[in-house]
Motif scaffolding. Structure first.
Motif, PDB file in Angstrom:
ATOM      1  N   ARG A 109       3.276  -7.381   4.819  1.00  0.00           N
ATOM      2  CA  ARG A 109       3.254  -6.496   5.979  1.00  0.00           C
ATOM      3  C   ARG A 109       2.245  -6.996   7.024  1.00  0.00           C
ATOM      4  NH1 ARG A 109       5.694  -3.214   9.549  1.00  0.00           N
ATOM      5  NH2 ARG A 109       4.287  -1.614  10.359  1.00  0.00           N
ATOM      6  N   ARG A 111       0.421  -5.869  10.332  1.00  0.00           N
ATOM      7  CA  ARG A 111       0.132  -4.620  11.043  1.00  0.00           C
ATOM      8  C   ARG A 111      -0.117  -4.902  12.521  1.00  0.00           C
ATOM      9  NH1 ARG A 111      -4.573  -0.643  10.100  1.00  0.00           N
ATOM     10  NH2 ARG A 111      -5.468  -2.329   8.890  1.00  0.00           N
ATOM     11  N   ASP A 141       3.635   1.933   8.153  1.00  0.00           N
ATOM     12  CA  ASP A 141       2.385   1.648   7.446  1.00  0.00           C
ATOM     13  C   ASP A 141       1.977   2.813   6.550  1.00  0.00           C
ATOM     14  OD1 ASP A 141       1.603  -0.988   8.583  1.00  0.00           O
ATOM     15  OD2 ASP A 141       1.577   0.143  10.456  1.00  0.00           O
ATOM     16  N   GLY A 182       5.799  -4.603   1.704  1.00  0.00           N
ATOM     17  CA  GLY A 182       5.686  -4.839   3.138  1.00  0.00           C
ATOM     18  C   GLY A 182       6.973  -4.526   3.855  1.00  0.00           C
ATOM     19  N   ALA A 183       7.571  -5.554   4.447  1.00  0.00           N
ATOM     20  CA  ALA A 183       8.740  -5.348   5.294  1.00  0.00           C
ATOM     21  C   ALA A 183       9.916  -4.751   4.529  1.00  0.00           C
ATOM     22  CB  ALA A 183       9.147  -6.676   5.929  1.00  0.00           C
TER      23      ALA A 183
END
Length: 205
Positions: A109, A111, A141, A182-183
């Motif tokens: 991820r 940010r 997030d 993450g993504a």
């Protein structure tokens, strides 16, 4: 190496992993070394470091073919992250997982618009819910934070990051897919960098 404190780690991990009987979570970030690579790194710097880590010319040709579309700094990030974090973590999981369950993740991820990517330590605010003000946190997030905190709390309680309301996370098996955080959080992911580990392992033993 982590500090040897005489309690949790009585000896250096390299000496004790084969005897490990504790469940572990092991993971790395996608851009562990990006912040440490010289912003002015050029093709010469890339070639020199690649020759150190992958001495075989044919193997270097493979690396260059796979990473040649990236600028030198990003290529160095991929190479150094694999050499210093990602590949050793997979080897650690392979050995430690022989006698106790191990769960492996890759955190990717990014940010906000930080040029540091998924940098070294970027996962910590998600594990503890302590996002710094200098980077924006959006709904994605916050959702990732809740997911990671739930996995880590379950692991702290029971030695297993799984819980009925969480996406299932399989214990690691050599050659298995990792949990991607993450993504595409909560999915298993066959990382594209494993091939690089195999090349460096061939050269470094």
């Amino acid at each position: 190496d982590p500090p040897v404190d005489g309690w949790l780690l009585p000896r250096p991990p390299r000496e004790t992993l084969a005897e490990n009987t504790r469940p572990l979570i092991v993971g790395t970030n996608l851009h562990e070394m990006l912040m440490y690579v010289d912003a002015d790194a050029d093709a010469a710097a890339w070639a020199a470091r690649l020759a150190e880590l992958v001495p075989d010319a044919a193997a270097r040709d493979v690396v260059n073919a796979r990473l040649g579309n990236l600028p030198p700094r990003r290529r160095l990030d991929v190479l150094e992250t694999a050499a210093q974090f990602f590949c050793p973590s997979l080897r650690l999981a392979d050995v430690a997982g022989r006698k106790a369950p191990v769960w492996v993740y890759r955190f990717d991820r990014v940010r906000g618009d930080t040029p540091l990517g998924a940098y070294h330590g970027a996962e910590i605010p998600y594990v503890f819910g302590t996002h710094d003000a200098w980077l924006p946190s959006d709904a994605e997030d916050r959702a990732l934070t809740e997911l990671m905190m739930a996995h880590w709390v379950a692991f702290a309680r029971r030695g297993d990051p799984n819980a009925p309301d969480l996406p299932p996370w399989r214990p690691w098996q050599p050659g298995d897919a990792q949990r991607l955080l993450g993504a595409d959080a909560g999915s298993d992911h066959e990382t594209a960098d494993r091939w690089l580990c195999e090349l460096m392992q061939d050269e470094r033993g």
